[in-house]
Design a protein around this motif. Structure first.
Motif, PDB file in Angstrom:
ATOM      1  N   ALA A  80       0.824  -1.208   0.000  1.00 50.48           N
ATOM      2  CA  ALA A  80       0.000   0.000   0.000  1.00 50.48           C
ATOM      3  C   ALA A  80       0.857   1.256   0.000  1.00 50.48           C
ATOM      4  CB  ALA A  80      -0.943  -0.010   1.195  1.00 50.48           C
ATOM      5  N   SER A  81       1.904   1.258   0.836  1.00 47.41           N
ATOM      6  CA  SER A  81       2.763   2.438   0.934  1.00 47.41           C
ATOM      7  C   SER A  81       4.025   2.326   0.094  1.00 47.41           C
ATOM      8  CB  SER A  81       3.160   2.676   2.402  1.00 47.41           C
ATOM      9  OG  SER A  81       3.918   1.585   2.890  1.00 47.41           O
ATOM     10  N   LYS A  82       4.207   1.136  -0.543  1.00 51.02           N
ATOM     11  CA  LYS A  82       5.415   0.887  -1.346  1.00 51.02           C
ATOM     12  C   LYS A  82       6.673   1.064  -0.495  1.00 51.02           C
ATOM     13  CE  LYS A  82       2.688   0.407  -4.867  1.00 51.02           C
ATOM     14  NZ  LYS A  82       2.331  -0.957  -5.338  1.00 51.02           N
ATOM     15  N   THR A  83       6.620   0.516   0.715  1.00 46.19           N
ATOM     16  CA  THR A  83       7.723   0.652   1.661  1.00 46.19           C
ATOM     17  C   THR A  83       8.278  -0.713   2.041  1.00 46.19           C
ATOM     18  OG1 THR A  83       6.804   2.695   2.583  1.00 46.19           O
ATOM     19  CG2 THR A  83       8.378   1.492   3.957  1.00 46.19           C
ATOM     20  N   ALA A  84       9.597  -0.828   2.082  1.00 47.34           N
ATOM     21  CA  ALA A  84      10.267  -2.037   2.554  1.00 47.34           C
ATOM     22  C   ALA A  84      10.887  -1.750   3.912  1.00 47.34           C
ATOM     23  CB  ALA A  84      11.336  -2.483   1.572  1.00 47.34           C
ATOM     24  N   THR A  85      10.570  -2.584   4.896  1.00 52.00           N
ATOM     25  CA  THR A  85      11.133  -2.457   6.235  1.00 52.00           C
ATOM     26  C   THR A  85      12.113  -3.604   6.466  1.00 52.00           C
ATOM     27  OG1 THR A  85       9.123  -1.401   7.079  1.00 52.00           O
ATOM     28  CG2 THR A  85      10.621  -2.366   8.695  1.00 52.00           C
ATOM     29  N   PHE A  86      13.327  -3.261   6.847  1.00 50.97           N
ATOM     30  CA  PHE A  86      14.398  -4.222   7.084  1.00 50.97           C
ATOM     31  C   PHE A  86      14.622  -4.322   8.590  1.00 50.97           C
ATOM     32  CE2 PHE A  86      14.844  -2.230   3.040  1.00 50.97           C
ATOM     33  CZ  PHE A  86      15.428  -3.131   2.167  1.00 50.97           C
ATOM     34  N   SER A  87      14.670  -5.526   9.130  1.00 52.34           N
ATOM     35  CA  SER A  87      14.831  -5.653  10.582  1.00 52.34           C
ATOM     36  C   SER A  87      15.713  -6.842  10.930  1.00 52.34           C
ATOM     37  CB  SER A  87      13.471  -5.798  11.267  1.00 52.34           C
ATOM     38  OG  SER A  87      12.780  -6.936  10.786  1.00 52.34           O
ATOM     39  N   GLY A  88      16.503  -6.665  11.994  1.00 52.92           N
ATOM     40  CA  GLY A  88      17.342  -7.711  12.551  1.00 52.92           C
ATOM     41  C   GLY A  88      17.582  -7.392  14.018  1.00 52.92           C
ATOM     42  N   TRP A  89      18.532  -8.076  14.634  1.00 53.25           N
ATOM     43  CA  TRP A  89      18.782  -7.862  16.063  1.00 53.25           C
ATOM     44  C   TRP A  89      19.306  -6.448  16.301  1.00 53.25           C
ATOM     45  CZ3 TRP A  89      17.255 -10.125  20.284  1.00 53.25           C
ATOM     46  CH2 TRP A  89      17.881  -9.813  21.495  1.00 53.25           C
ATOM     47  N   ASN A  90      18.511  -5.619  16.988  1.00 50.25           N
ATOM     48  CA  ASN A  90      18.864  -4.228  17.292  1.00 50.25           C
ATOM     49  C   ASN A  90      19.196  -3.426  16.035  1.00 50.25           C
ATOM     50  OD1 ASN A  90      18.522  -4.581  20.059  1.00 50.25           O
ATOM     51  ND2 ASN A  90      20.655  -5.116  20.404  1.00 50.25           N
ATOM     52  N   LYS A  91      18.540  -3.743  14.953  1.00 51.08           N
ATOM     53  CA  LYS A  91      18.763  -3.013  13.699  1.00 51.08           C
ATOM     54  C   LYS A  91      17.447  -2.914  12.927  1.00 51.08           C
ATOM     55  CE  LYS A  91      21.859  -1.589  12.227  1.00 51.08           C
ATOM     56  NZ  LYS A  91      22.388  -0.188  12.187  1.00 51.08           N
ATOM     57  N   SER A  92      17.134  -1.697  12.478  1.00 50.79           N
ATOM     58  CA  SER A  92      15.912  -1.483  11.707  1.00 50.79           C
ATOM     59  C   SER A  92      16.106  -0.308  10.760  1.00 50.79           C
ATOM     60  CB  SER A  92      14.728  -1.197  12.649  1.00 50.79           C
ATOM     61  OG  SER A  92      13.562  -0.887  11.915  1.00 50.79           O
ATOM     62  N   PHE A  93      15.693  -0.475   9.517  1.00 48.72           N
ATOM     63  CA  PHE A  93      15.686   0.633   8.572  1.00 48.72           C
ATOM     64  C   PHE A  93      14.631   0.372   7.512  1.00 48.72           C
ATOM     65  CE2 PHE A  93      19.042  -2.337   7.446  1.00 48.72           C
ATOM     66  CZ  PHE A  93      18.930  -2.525   6.074  1.00 48.72           C
ATOM     67  N   SER A  94      14.226   1.431   6.839  1.00 45.81           N
ATOM     68  CA  SER A  94      13.172   1.300   5.830  1.00 45.81           C
ATOM     69  C   SER A  94      13.421   2.271   4.691  1.00 45.81           C
ATOM     70  CB  SER A  94      11.790   1.539   6.447  1.00 45.81           C
ATOM     71  OG  SER A  94      11.671   2.868   6.931  1.00 45.81           O
ATOM     72  N   VAL A  95      12.934   1.886   3.522  1.00 51.24           N
ATOM     73  CA  VAL A  95      13.006   2.739   2.334  1.00 51.24           C
ATOM     74  C   VAL A  95      11.661   2.699   1.641  1.00 51.24           C
ATOM     75  CG1 VAL A  95      15.483   2.290   2.046  1.00 51.24           C
ATOM     76  CG2 VAL A  95      13.819   0.888   0.799  1.00 51.24           C
ATOM     77  N   GLN A  96      11.374   3.747   0.903  1.00 45.70           N
ATOM     78  CA  GLN A  96      10.114   3.835   0.167  1.00 45.70           C
ATOM     79  C   GLN A  96      10.417   4.002  -1.311  1.00 45.70           C
ATOM     80  OE1 GLN A  96       7.569   7.199   1.082  1.00 45.70           O
ATOM     81  NE2 GLN A  96       5.735   5.973   0.739  1.00 45.70           N
ATOM     82  N   LEU A  97       9.663   3.303  -2.118  1.00 46.24           N
ATOM     83  CA  LEU A  97       9.848   3.366  -3.562  1.00 46.24           C
ATOM     84  C   LEU A  97       9.729   4.815  -4.039  1.00 46.24           C
ATOM     85  CD1 LEU A  97      10.265   1.061  -5.652  1.00 46.24           C
ATOM     86  CD2 LEU A  97       7.844   1.292  -6.206  1.00 46.24           C
ATOM     87  N   GLY A  98      10.739   5.297  -4.758  1.00 42.79           N
ATOM     88  CA  GLY A  98      10.692   6.639  -5.325  1.00 42.79           C
ATOM     89  C   GLY A  98      11.099   7.753  -4.392  1.00 42.79           C
ATOM     90  N   SER A  99      11.468   7.419  -3.131  1.00 39.49           N
ATOM     91  CA  SER A  99      11.860   8.457  -2.170  1.00 39.49           C
ATOM     92  C   SER A  99      13.359   8.391  -1.914  1.00 39.49           C
ATOM     93  CB  SER A  99      11.102   8.284  -0.855  1.00 39.49           C
ATOM     94  OG  SER A  99      11.575   9.190   0.127  1.00 39.49           O
TER      95      SER A  99
END
Length: 231
Positions: A80-99
């Motif tokens: 819906a938001s075209k967003t990928a959320t990446f997660s691991g132990w004490n690590k998190s980041f996200s990117v959005q398509l076109g941003s």
């Protein structure tokens, strides 16, 4: 070999982007196909390397997002938001398509490029991934037409939800935590370093407590923690 432990429980940055740009090839086309090779390691001594395809688009290097799974990172895609959320132990980041802006460990950061889709794969800037996973600078090998990224960190973990609480285990440090419904985090035990394939089994005891069995498959060593869990 399968080793099972029982734990008796009471009821319940701003991104430092590397300066400069690798000397990637110029092309009459806006996109050039190249290779990428990266190495990674964990604090428990596990290490490895992976290779795959990458792209140079308008002078910026991009890699398929799925390649980061080798470091223990999981990816959740929100269509819906075209967003990928990446997660691991004490690590998190996200990117959005076109941003060109993403989120790293709770802070908005520049990506150094703009994520896009190619052949049904999400491509993200290599320099952002290298910095997010605390690796070295991105280098270019002109002879092999390959992007090189070394010393990425690993963030291997396992988690399950039980009765509203999230039980999370670092496969490298062996630290086991419970995050409650109120979003408070409690350390329950340290189960030893370098765990492999983990499985949780929850049970209730006659006294109303919760019994957590942590099974570690293929491990050849277990360190007994100096805490109150029973095994």
């Amino acid at each position: 070999m399968k080793i099972t432990r029982q734990i008796l429980l009471l009821p319940a940055l701003a991104l430092a982007m590397a300066t400069g740009t690798p000397a990637v090839p110029a092309s009459a086309k806006s996109v050039s196909e190249v290779k990428i090779y990266f190495t990674y390691s964990s604090e428990s001594g596990i290490s490895g390397s992976s290779a795959g395809n990458a792209q140079i688009k308008n002078g910026i290097s991009y890699m398929p997002a799925n390649l980061v799974k080798a470091t223990g990172i999981e990816i959740l895609w929100n269509n819906a938001s075209k967003t990928a959320t990446f997660s691991g132990w004490n690590k998190s980041f996200s990117v959005q398509l076109g941003s060109s802006t993403g989120v790293l460990d709770g802070q908005k950061v520049p990506l150094g490029g703009t994520p896009y889709m190619s052949n049904q794969e999400l491509y993200v800037p290599v320099k952002f991934i290298a910095a997010a996973l605390e690796g070295g600078p991105v280098r270019w090998d002109p002879a092999k037409k390959t992007l090189l990224v070394n010393h990425l960190h690993m963030y291997r973990s396992y988690s399950e939800t039980f009765e509203g609480g999230v039980y999370s285990l670092s496969l490298d440090s062996g630290e086991l935590y419970l995050t409650t419904k109120q979003n408070t985090k409690h350390k329950l035990a340290t189960l030893g370093r370098g765990l492999d394939v983990i499985d949780f089994t929850f049970e209730h005891t006659p006294a109303g407590l919760t019994l957590l069995r942590v099974s570690n498959v293929y491990a050849n060593r277990i360190c007994m923690p100096g805490t109150t869990p029973i095994f």
